[in-house]
Motif scaffolding. Structure first.
Motif, PDB file in Angstrom:
ATOM      1  N   THR A  38       0.916  -1.260   0.047  1.00 29.91           N
ATOM      2  CA  THR A  38      -0.036  -0.021   0.002  1.00 29.91           C
ATOM      3  C   THR A  38       0.772   1.291   0.067  1.00 29.91           C
ATOM      4  O   THR A  38       0.428   2.114  -0.731  1.00 29.91           O
ATOM      5  CB  THR A  38      -0.933  -0.051   1.158  1.00 29.91           C
ATOM      6  N   ALA A  39       1.895   1.161   0.723  1.00 31.01           N
ATOM      7  CA  ALA A  39       2.852   2.312   0.581  1.00 31.01           C
ATOM      8  C   ALA A  39       3.630   2.719  -0.614  1.00 31.01           C
ATOM      9  O   ALA A  39       3.454   3.894  -0.895  1.00 31.01           O
ATOM     10  CB  ALA A  39       3.938   2.260   1.630  1.00 31.01           C
ATOM     11  N   VAL A  40       4.006   1.618  -1.554  1.00 33.99           N
ATOM     12  CA  VAL A  40       4.198   1.719  -2.880  1.00 33.99           C
ATOM     13  C   VAL A  40       3.147   2.361  -3.576  1.00 33.99           C
ATOM     14  O   VAL A  40       3.186   3.258  -4.493  1.00 33.99           O
ATOM     15  CB  VAL A  40       4.721   0.264  -3.506  1.00 33.99           C
ATOM     16  N   VAL A  41       2.059   1.818  -3.534  1.00 29.00           N
ATOM     17  CA  VAL A  41       0.724   2.559  -4.447  1.00 29.00           C
ATOM     18  C   VAL A  41       0.532   3.733  -4.026  1.00 29.00           C
ATOM     19  O   VAL A  41       0.420   4.856  -4.849  1.00 29.00           O
ATOM     20  CB  VAL A  41      -0.571   1.709  -4.144  1.00 29.00           C
ATOM     21  N   ARG A  42       0.755   4.384  -2.783  1.00 30.70           N
ATOM     22  CA  ARG A  42       0.477   5.520  -2.258  1.00 30.70           C
ATOM     23  C   ARG A  42       1.633   6.563  -2.909  1.00 30.70           C
ATOM     24  O   ARG A  42       1.391   7.601  -3.107  1.00 30.70           O
ATOM     25  CB  ARG A  42       0.404   5.615  -0.759  1.00 30.70           C
ATOM     26  N   GLN A  43       2.786   5.979  -3.066  1.00 34.16           N
ATOM     27  CA  GLN A  43       4.006   6.740  -3.626  1.00 34.16           C
ATOM     28  C   GLN A  43       3.651   6.907  -5.147  1.00 34.16           C
ATOM     29  O   GLN A  43       3.918   8.135  -5.419  1.00 34.16           O
ATOM     30  CB  GLN A  43       5.188   6.098  -3.250  1.00 34.16           C
ATOM     31  N   PHE A  44       3.274   6.078  -5.849  1.00 40.10           N
ATOM     32  CA  PHE A  44       2.963   6.175  -7.337  1.00 40.10           C
ATOM     33  C   PHE A  44       1.707   7.391  -7.482  1.00 40.10           C
ATOM     34  O   PHE A  44       1.672   8.182  -8.100  1.00 40.10           O
ATOM     35  CB  PHE A  44       2.282   5.022  -7.911  1.00 40.10           C
ATOM     36  N   GLU A  45       0.826   7.318  -6.460  1.00 39.57           N
ATOM     37  CA  GLU A  45      -0.265   8.287  -6.396  1.00 39.57           C
ATOM     38  C   GLU A  45       0.365   9.723  -6.377  1.00 39.57           C
ATOM     39  O   GLU A  45       0.032  10.603  -6.815  1.00 39.57           O
ATOM     40  CB  GLU A  45      -1.360   8.086  -5.245  1.00 39.57           C
ATOM     41  N   MET A  46       1.257   9.893  -5.292  1.00 37.30           N
ATOM     42  CA  MET A  46       1.645  11.080  -5.027  1.00 37.30           C
ATOM     43  C   MET A  46       2.878  11.565  -6.435  1.00 37.30           C
ATOM     44  O   MET A  46       2.892  12.913  -6.279  1.00 37.30           O
ATOM     45  CB  MET A  46       2.932  10.918  -3.791  1.00 37.30           C
ATOM     46  N   MET A  47       3.114  10.605  -7.104  1.00 37.40           N
ATOM     47  CA  MET A  47       3.726  11.078  -8.476  1.00 37.40           C
ATOM     48  C   MET A  47       2.945  11.450  -9.423  1.00 37.40           C
ATOM     49  O   MET A  47       3.298  11.452 -10.396  1.00 37.40           O
ATOM     50  CB  MET A  47       4.829   9.718  -8.845  1.00 37.40           C
ATOM     51  N   GLY A  48       1.592  11.340  -9.306  1.00 35.12           N
ATOM     52  CA  GLY A  48       0.596  11.542 -10.258  1.00 35.12           C
ATOM     53  C   GLY A  48       0.264  10.797 -11.060  1.00 35.12           C
ATOM     54  O   GLY A  48      -0.475  10.719 -12.059  1.00 35.12           O
ATOM     55  N   THR A  49       0.574   9.168 -10.633  1.00 34.39           N
ATOM     56  CA  THR A  49       0.080   8.056 -11.691  1.00 34.39           C
ATOM     57  C   THR A  49      -1.387   7.596 -11.066  1.00 34.39           C
ATOM     58  O   THR A  49      -1.596   7.428  -9.894  1.00 34.39           O
ATOM     59  CB  THR A  49       1.079   6.940 -11.162  1.00 34.39           C
ATOM     60  N   PHE A  50      -2.156   7.270 -12.506  1.00 35.52           N
ATOM     61  CA  PHE A  50      -3.539   6.534 -11.744  1.00 35.52           C
ATOM     62  C   PHE A  50      -3.402   5.230 -11.628  1.00 35.52           C
ATOM     63  O   PHE A  50      -2.562   4.524 -11.910  1.00 35.52           O
ATOM     64  CB  PHE A  50      -4.539   6.716 -13.217  1.00 35.52           C
ATOM     65  N   SER A  51      -3.960   4.943 -10.219  1.00 34.55           N
ATOM     66  CA  SER A  51      -4.121   3.417  -9.840  1.00 34.55           C
ATOM     67  C   SER A  51      -5.517   2.932 -10.056  1.00 34.55           C
ATOM     68  O   SER A  51      -6.433   3.294  -9.674  1.00 34.55           O
ATOM     69  CB  SER A  51      -3.519   3.333  -8.414  1.00 34.55           C
ATOM     70  N   THR A  52      -5.404   1.567 -10.688  1.00 40.50           N
ATOM     71  CA  THR A  52      -6.712   1.004 -10.846  1.00 40.50           C
ATOM     72  C   THR A  52      -7.436   0.622  -9.376  1.00 40.50           C
ATOM     73  O   THR A  52      -8.547   0.443  -9.253  1.00 40.50           O
ATOM     74  CB  THR A  52      -6.725  -0.440 -11.540  1.00 40.50           C
ATOM     75  N   THR A  53      -6.528   0.575  -8.312  1.00 38.91           N
ATOM     76  CA  THR A  53      -6.863   0.627  -6.827  1.00 38.91           C
ATOM     77  C   THR A  53      -6.418   1.526  -6.013  1.00 38.91           C
ATOM     78  O   THR A  53      -5.037   1.478  -6.004  1.00 38.91           O
ATOM     79  CB  THR A  53      -6.709  -1.040  -6.429  1.00 38.91           C
ATOM     80  N   GLY A  54      -6.980   2.338  -5.448  1.00 40.74           N
ATOM     81  CA  GLY A  54      -6.354   3.525  -4.730  1.00 40.74           C
ATOM     82  C   GLY A  54      -5.848   3.030  -3.310  1.00 40.74           C
ATOM     83  O   GLY A  54      -6.307   2.010  -2.973  1.00 40.74           O
ATOM     84  N   SER A  55      -4.823   3.585  -2.927  1.00 41.65           N
ATOM     85  CA  SER A  55      -4.189   3.132  -1.707  1.00 41.65           C
ATOM     86  C   SER A  55      -5.090   2.911  -0.583  1.00 41.65           C
ATOM     87  O   SER A  55      -5.117   1.985   0.157  1.00 41.65           O
ATOM     88  CB  SER A  55      -2.939   3.797  -1.381  1.00 41.65           C
ATOM     89  N   GLU A  56      -5.933   4.124  -0.271  1.00 38.83           N
ATOM     90  CA  GLU A  56      -7.143   4.039   0.928  1.00 38.83           C
ATOM     91  C   GLU A  56      -7.944   2.876   0.517  1.00 38.83           C
ATOM     92  O   GLU A  56      -8.546   2.322   1.720  1.00 38.83           O
ATOM     93  CB  GLU A  56      -7.573   5.552   0.888  1.00 38.83           C
ATOM     94  N   ALA A  57      -8.396   2.667  -0.423  1.00 37.06           N
ATOM     95  CA  ALA A  57      -9.595   1.709  -0.982  1.00 37.06           C
ATOM     96  C   ALA A  57      -8.846   0.203  -0.595  1.00 37.06           C
ATOM     97  O   ALA A  57      -9.694  -0.574  -0.123  1.00 37.06           O
ATOM     98  CB  ALA A  57      -9.935   1.736  -2.220  1.00 37.06           C
ATOM     99  N   LEU A  58      -7.641   0.078  -0.917  1.00 36.05           N
ATOM    100  CA  LEU A  58      -6.962  -1.059  -0.693  1.00 36.05           C
ATOM    101  C   LEU A  58      -6.811  -1.328   0.731  1.00 36.05           C
ATOM    102  O   LEU A  58      -7.148  -2.449   1.329  1.00 36.05           O
ATOM    103  CB  LEU A  58      -5.618  -1.105  -1.190  1.00 36.05           C
ATOM    104  N   VAL A  59      -6.374  -0.566   1.674  1.00 30.22           N
ATOM    105  CA  VAL A  59      -6.251  -0.684   3.009  1.00 30.22           C
ATOM    106  C   VAL A  59      -7.931  -1.015   3.634  1.00 30.22           C
ATOM    107  O   VAL A  59      -8.261  -1.776   4.544  1.00 30.22           O
ATOM    108  CB  VAL A  59      -5.902   0.716   3.995  1.00 30.22           C
ATOM    109  N   ARG A  60      -8.937  -0.124   3.214  1.00 34.80           N
ATOM    110  CA  ARG A  60     -10.245  -0.471   3.449  1.00 34.80           C
ATOM    111  C   ARG A  60     -10.754  -1.786   3.372  1.00 34.80           C
ATOM    112  O   ARG A  60     -11.384  -2.507   4.041  1.00 34.80           O
ATOM    113  CB  ARG A  60     -11.332   0.547   2.843  1.00 34.80           C
TER     114      ARG A  60
END
Length: 290
Positions: free
Chosen positions: A74-96
């Motif tokens: 999840t930390a890696v997904v969040r870092q990609f999001e901070m870099m402006g990358t679209f994720s098919t599964t958001g980091s917060e949704a993944l944690v939930r």
């Protein structure tokens, strides 16, 4: 587009199918092991260092994060999001989605049908817990269990008390759920992408087995959902903020009941049961959003 698939094993069916689908759509695609990514945190310059170089210019990621590596993945997904990358599964949704108790609470808040569930802080009033879900038979689930592991069917009050007390003694967190007899050991996996059910299969447990997971030897066949079941699946994915989700539900006398919402659903079972190209649908979901 430049797409990265976050997966620890490039030979897994789901990972290979996503690579194939992306390449067929003329995208550049690479499988990246999230556990080998170094997260570089700097003011206004979030970076990811991987195999001796920085990852740059990524348009989208497809997280395939296993439950055992949720924290770092999840930390890696969040870092990609901070870099402006679209994720098919958001980091917060993944944690939930990985927190079974939290996800059930969120589904309940959204007024989505659920089996009656009880969670306690190692209560000594085990008989009271059993009564709360309507008596036996009942289902006891470890909060950290996956693929049907850590799930027990207790058919008598004595069996239920013994199992719950044993888990309490080990300080293992469990939830207790009513057993839906009319489901007859079967459940439905609805695959949701971008707010639409793109495939559904009915999974039946093998003889003598109440768990219908394909990993436990269950079988699967294509099914056409009722309008009520389709709406329930879409609402469940939306409640947890998931653009791609595998929604598991039971058919009951009081309508569809959501068991779980999976944020990294496998493609093998659903594609083979339905004959649909689910991987292509996920790639088109990325194309729409990037």
């Amino acid at each position: 587009m430049n797409i990265k698939i976050l997966s620890r094993n490039k030979n897994l069916y789901s990972t290979k199918r996503l690579v194939e689908a992306a390449q067929k759509r003329k995208h550049t695609v690479e499988v990246v092991d999230p556990l080998k990514c170094d997260i570089v945190i700097e003011r206004r310059k979030p970076h990811i260092y991987y195999k001796g170089d920085y990852i740059r210019d990524v348009d989208a990621i497809i997280p395939r994060i296993g439950s055992s590596v949720t924290f770092y993945g999840t930390a890696v997904v969040r870092q990609f999001e901070m870099m402006g990358t679209f994720s098919t599964t958001g980091s917060e949704a993944l944690v939930r989605s990985r927190d079974k108790l939290r996800s059930l609470q969120m589904l309940s808040k959204s007024k989505i049908g659920l089996p009656k569930t009880v969670f306690t802080n190692y209560s000594r009033d085990v008989e009271g817990v059993i009564e709360q879900v309507g008596g036996t038979p009942l289902v006891i689930k470890l909060l950290e269990g996956t693929q049907g592991l850590g799930v027990v069917l207790a058919e008598t009050k004595n069996a239920a008390k013994s199992v719950i007390e044993a888990f309490n003694g080990l300080q293992a967190r469990v939830i207790v759920q009513e057993f839906i007899k009319e489901a007859k050991g079967a459940d439905i996996r609805a695959f949701v992408v971008d707010g639409h059910v793109v495939g559904a299969m009915k999974r039946q447990g093998k003889e003598g087995e109440f768990r219908s997971n394909l990993h436990r030897g269950g079988s699967a066949e294509i099914i056409e959902l009722s309008d009520e079941e389709e709406v329930a699946a879409v609402r469940a994915a939306k409640a947890l903020g998931l653009g791609v989700a595998g929604v598991d539900l039971l058919q009951s006398d009081r309508g569809p009941l959501i068991l779980e919402v999976n944020s990294s659903p496998g493609l093998e079972g659903i594609e083979k049961a339905t004959g649909k190209d689910i991987a292509r649908t996920i790639i088109r979901y990325i194309e729409k959003n990037v």
